[in-house]
Design a protein around this motif. Structure first.
Motif, PDB file in Angstrom:
ATOM      1  N   GLY A 264       0.789  -1.159  -0.031  1.00  0.00           N
ATOM      2  CA  GLY A 264       0.091   0.005   0.234  1.00  0.00           C
ATOM      3  C   GLY A 264       0.821   1.151   0.249  1.00  0.00           C
ATOM      4  O   GLY A 264       0.568   2.273  -0.350  1.00  0.00           O
ATOM      5  N   TRP A 265       2.004   1.127   0.565  1.00  0.00           N
ATOM      6  CA  TRP A 265       3.051   2.145   0.402  1.00  0.00           C
ATOM      7  C   TRP A 265       3.626   2.599  -0.793  1.00  0.00           C
ATOM      8  O   TRP A 265       4.389   3.420  -0.839  1.00  0.00           O
ATOM      9  N   SER A 268       2.719   5.875  -2.748  1.00  0.00           N
ATOM     10  CA  SER A 268       3.092   7.362  -2.216  1.00  0.00           C
ATOM     11  C   SER A 268       4.756   7.676  -2.156  1.00  0.00           C
ATOM     12  O   SER A 268       5.322   8.499  -2.302  1.00  0.00           O
ATOM     13  N   MET A 306      -1.673  -7.951   3.042  1.00  0.00           N
ATOM     14  CA  MET A 306      -2.109  -7.157   2.119  1.00  0.00           C
ATOM     15  C   MET A 306      -2.923  -6.158   2.883  1.00  0.00           C
ATOM     16  O   MET A 306      -3.663  -6.593   3.800  1.00  0.00           O
ATOM     17  N   GLU A 307      -2.856  -5.079   2.867  1.00  0.00           N
ATOM     18  CA  GLU A 307      -3.337  -3.745   3.435  1.00  0.00           C
ATOM     19  C   GLU A 307      -4.968  -3.947   3.329  1.00  0.00           C
ATOM     20  O   GLU A 307      -5.150  -4.642   2.273  1.00  0.00           O
ATOM     21  N   ASP A 308      -5.764  -3.750   4.281  1.00  0.00           N
ATOM     22  CA  ASP A 308      -7.023  -3.868   4.342  1.00  0.00           C
ATOM     23  C   ASP A 308      -7.829  -2.767   4.376  1.00  0.00           C
ATOM     24  O   ASP A 308      -8.535  -2.517   5.552  1.00  0.00           O
ATOM     25  N   HIS A 314     -10.067   1.806  -2.529  1.00  0.00           N
ATOM     26  CA  HIS A 314      -8.909   2.084  -2.376  1.00  0.00           C
ATOM     27  C   HIS A 314      -7.969   1.053  -2.350  1.00  0.00           C
ATOM     28  O   HIS A 314      -6.621   1.242  -3.020  1.00  0.00           O
ATOM     29  N   THR A 318      -5.018   0.906  -5.245  1.00  0.00           N
ATOM     30  CA  THR A 318      -3.511   0.811  -5.154  1.00  0.00           C
ATOM     31  C   THR A 318      -2.973  -0.356  -5.913  1.00  0.00           C
ATOM     32  O   THR A 318      -1.761  -0.232  -6.453  1.00  0.00           O
TER      33      THR A 318
ATOM     34  N   GLY B 264       0.931  11.067   2.076  1.00  0.00           N
ATOM     35  CA  GLY B 264       0.403  10.016   1.205  1.00  0.00           C
ATOM     36  C   GLY B 264       0.513   8.529   1.718  1.00  0.00           C
ATOM     37  O   GLY B 264      -0.277   7.845   1.322  1.00  0.00           O
ATOM     38  N   TRP B 265       1.374   8.556   2.563  1.00  0.00           N
ATOM     39  CA  TRP B 265       1.601   7.354   3.317  1.00  0.00           C
ATOM     40  C   TRP B 265       0.734   7.103   4.630  1.00  0.00           C
ATOM     41  O   TRP B 265       0.517   5.950   5.246  1.00  0.00           O
ATOM     42  N   SER B 268      -2.134   3.910   4.005  1.00  0.00           N
ATOM     43  CA  SER B 268      -1.585   2.560   4.117  1.00  0.00           C
ATOM     44  C   SER B 268      -1.010   2.436   5.510  1.00  0.00           C
ATOM     45  O   SER B 268      -1.186   1.141   6.045  1.00  0.00           O
ATOM     46  N   LEU B 269      -0.520   3.242   6.079  1.00  0.00           N
ATOM     47  CA  LEU B 269      -0.084   3.002   7.547  1.00  0.00           C
ATOM     48  C   LEU B 269      -1.131   2.656   8.396  1.00  0.00           C
ATOM     49  O   LEU B 269      -1.106   1.806   9.086  1.00  0.00           O
ATOM     50  N   TRP B 271      -4.259   1.517   7.415  1.00  0.00           N
ATOM     51  CA  TRP B 271      -4.901   0.472   7.148  1.00  0.00           C
ATOM     52  C   TRP B 271      -3.848  -0.851   7.659  1.00  0.00           C
ATOM     53  O   TRP B 271      -4.513  -1.792   8.286  1.00  0.00           O
ATOM     54  N   ARG B 272      -2.463  -0.947   7.678  1.00  0.00           N
ATOM     55  CA  ARG B 272      -1.708  -2.004   8.341  1.00  0.00           C
ATOM     56  C   ARG B 272      -1.745  -1.947   9.557  1.00  0.00           C
ATOM     57  O   ARG B 272      -1.934  -3.105  10.185  1.00  0.00           O
ATOM     58  N   LYS B 275      -5.243  -3.761  10.725  1.00  0.00           N
ATOM     59  CA  LYS B 275      -5.045  -5.007  10.559  1.00  0.00           C
ATOM     60  C   LYS B 275      -4.365  -5.812  11.306  1.00  0.00           C
ATOM     61  O   LYS B 275      -5.111  -6.779  11.912  1.00  0.00           O
ATOM     62  N   GLU B 307       2.710  15.034  -1.974  1.00  0.00           N
ATOM     63  CA  GLU B 307       3.001  14.048  -3.203  1.00  0.00           C
ATOM     64  C   GLU B 307       2.188  14.627  -4.301  1.00  0.00           C
ATOM     65  O   GLU B 307       1.081  15.294  -4.335  1.00  0.00           O
ATOM     66  N   HIS B 314      -5.814  10.091  -7.552  1.00  0.00           N
ATOM     67  CA  HIS B 314      -5.100   9.476  -6.368  1.00  0.00           C
ATOM     68  C   HIS B 314      -4.794  10.426  -5.305  1.00  0.00           C
ATOM     69  O   HIS B 314      -5.007  10.197  -4.170  1.00  0.00           O
ATOM     70  N   GLN B 317      -8.160  11.031  -3.490  1.00  0.00           N
ATOM     71  CA  GLN B 317      -8.655   9.937  -2.686  1.00  0.00           C
ATOM     72  C   GLN B 317      -7.850  10.123  -1.470  1.00  0.00           C
ATOM     73  O   GLN B 317      -8.270   9.683  -0.276  1.00  0.00           O
TER      74      GLN B 317
END
Lengths: 369, 369
Positions: A264-265, A268, A306-308, A314, A318, B264-265, B268-269, B271-272, B275, B307, B314, B317
């Motif tokens: 996911g990173w 960016s 896998m990011e969720d 989204h 990605t 931009g990060w 995803s940070l 989401w991770r 999870k 970014e 993108h 979003q």
């Protein structure tokens, strides 16, 4: 809310999956401490008896994984004949390869010579692990393919090990870890890239490893979660280093797989690199293309993790950025954070993309007919 | 392709912007080495003369910025009366505040006591910088507001400095850097958060700083670009640490601003983290909510760098995920990577979101009528 570590379904309750899949991250283990000895010269038996091993040491020790998941693995994955999880081919077949219809399983051995400070010992252990992969795994089950593990801090000996395995269809990639003594783009590692390109093997860069430095630029964090998520930041710096040192310019046919650090990173990071590069190209004049172009052309990515995102869109956006042709399915079997194949992709993926994701991308990358 | 560092438009060619803006990252400088001395007790004059300063040292020295951009700043930003860029209020007004219609400018002094190893000296220098901000800048131009800089490695003295400035409308935030001796969530820093919450000031966490560790978990990279982009990874680990150590649970009214490390990060940070948290909540039972909820509620983000994806969608979003109400415009004046206000937002942003982004979010966060 008081979520505990979730129990895993046992072998009997595995839901299975109808289509054949490639699992690009399986971790095989030794059943006993001595299992590697037949593949090691006698010299090293005595050495290990006398000196033990010297690894890059630090606060990592003792806490790479939650203790409640022994050997970092599913508690239902102990083989009935004894030994740690992942150490029995027959049980791996019964619990994972058969019910999940695994047509291609890529072995990524983790407790190898990588990270040992005596580079001769590191090379001997890695070479032994490679022989052991053939004898115990790949020669016994044609679905399984090995990864050439190498003494990564000694680029020259690592390159020799890669060339030794050239043309051996037991192996489909070279395996590195993302956290090393120096960032992965540094020249000490270039002989590895030269040899891998020469013999036509992609390089898997798996999360973890240790080179003496804490996982954050501000020292040691307190929690396993920080360490775990921190590996994504390690992978970001490794990828930036590979791109900016010019590895893909120097080795234009090199293919690399980012394993177990999410993806996911990626967009960016690429956007930021491109933006800075546009203004500071003169610092890295050896680069002929934008950083994002090297990333898109040379990098594959495995799932697990896998990011969720909350929004399925989204996730799809990605994946579209990195390319549906660059994503590889992986379970991380038998580790505790194993992904069940049938549950990993949300609804809404086209049949062609599902097929590419679950099998075809891996077959093409790894040259499996 | 051979892109050099781009020349910046000079003051005369600045395009200006019609609507009033808040610039949430302006770096004021001292005109001379001695400019701070009137604000420092005599004791420290003699100390500095005899001992100089001891900072956390490493390979950062000598290369924090491209040399071709002296003082890390625009070459067109030297004041006509002499001194480094950013050291003259009248020239800052003429070159930046007036033509760009800056209604609110947040000062973030960087060369302060933060990072000095003698904590008494660090505290004295920070306090002097705070007095200097009032006398040289904020009392002379009501558009400018200061940031309380603190000896961050000594949480208790830092908290005292924050309380000393309580209610002083010359200041709108407390300033920390993201790269420190330990990750920012650690308890040594909690007195800072307690005091900031108590006096009602948000905390800006600006990229940079140094605490003795290399910027990657694999040691030192070769290039300025890696160092620069690496600060985004520092910020990711700092934010993960803040969330996972429970800082926002302990200080529920605390607001933090991530300055100059991109955003931009962030999705995803989050989401991770969510999870992993779902499965390992028991490691951090002090957290009552998902990591993403703390991030969305407690964190603001400045642009510069923003970014710059190939696809405008993108970018939108990403901003929608963090929230249009959480994004703050910043130029980084007078630094070389300054963003021209009129060019930073692409077309397609609603008037309400533009207004929030350029001015209203900052006024609301910083309590400006």
């Amino acid at each position: 809310m008081n979520v505990q570590i979730r129990e895993r379904p046992d072998a009997a309750s595995s839901t299975g999956i109808k289509t054949a899949i490639a699992d690009c991250d399986i971790h095989p283990a030794r059943a006993t401490k001595d299992e590697l000895f037949p593949y090691l010269e006698k010299r090293w038996h005595a050495h290990l008896e006398t000196f033990g091993i010297q690894a890059y040491q630090g606060m990592m020790e003792g806490r790479p994984y939650p203790k409640a998941q022994p050997n970092a693995s599913r508690r239902d994955a102990y083989p009935p004949e004894g030994g740690p999880q992942g150490s029995s081919l027959s049980f791996m077949q019964k619990q994972h390869l058969d019910p999940n219809n695994v047509a291609l399983g890529v072995l990524n051995p983790l407790a190898t010579g990588q990270g040992l400070r005596n580079q001769d010992l590191a090379g001997a252990v890695c070479s032994a692990i490679n022989d052991w992969q053939i004898e115990k795994w790949t020669s016994k089950d044609s679905r399984l393919k090995g990864s050439v593990v190498v003494a990564n801090e000694d680029g020259v000996s690592a390159a020799a090990e890669i060339r030794k395995r050239a043309g051996d269809t037991n192996f489909v990639q070279v395996l590195l870890l993302s956290r090393n003594v120096e960032p992965l783009g540094q020249r000490r590692y270039w002989p590895i890239y030269e040899a891998a390109q020469e013999v036509g093997l992609p390089i898997g860069v798996h999360a973890f490893g240790f080179g003496g430095n804490p996982i954050t630029a501000s020292g040691w964090p307190s929690h396993y979660i920080e360490e775990m998520v921190g590996h994504s930041q390690c992978q970001q710096t490794a990828l930036a280093s590979l791109v900016l040192e010019g590895v893909f310019e120097r080795f234009p046919k090199l293919k690399m797989v980012m394993v177990e650090a999410g993806f996911g990173w990626a967009p960016s990071l690429a956007w930021r690199l491109d933006k800075v590069f546009a203004r500071l190209h003169s610092e890295v004049p050896h680069l002929k293309r934008k950083p994002s172009e090297y990333i898109r052309d040379h990098i594959w990515w495995t799932t697990q993790p896998m990011e969720d995102p909350e929004s399925r869109d989204h996730l799809f956006q990605t994946i579209e950025w990195i390319g549906w042709d660059k994503l590889l399915f992986a379970t991380d079997y038998p580790h505790w954070d194993y992904d069940e194949p049938s549950r990993v992709l949300p609804a809404g993926v086209s049949d062609a993309n599902r097929q590419a994701f679950y099998l075809d991308n891996a077959k093409q990358l790894y040259g499996i007919a």
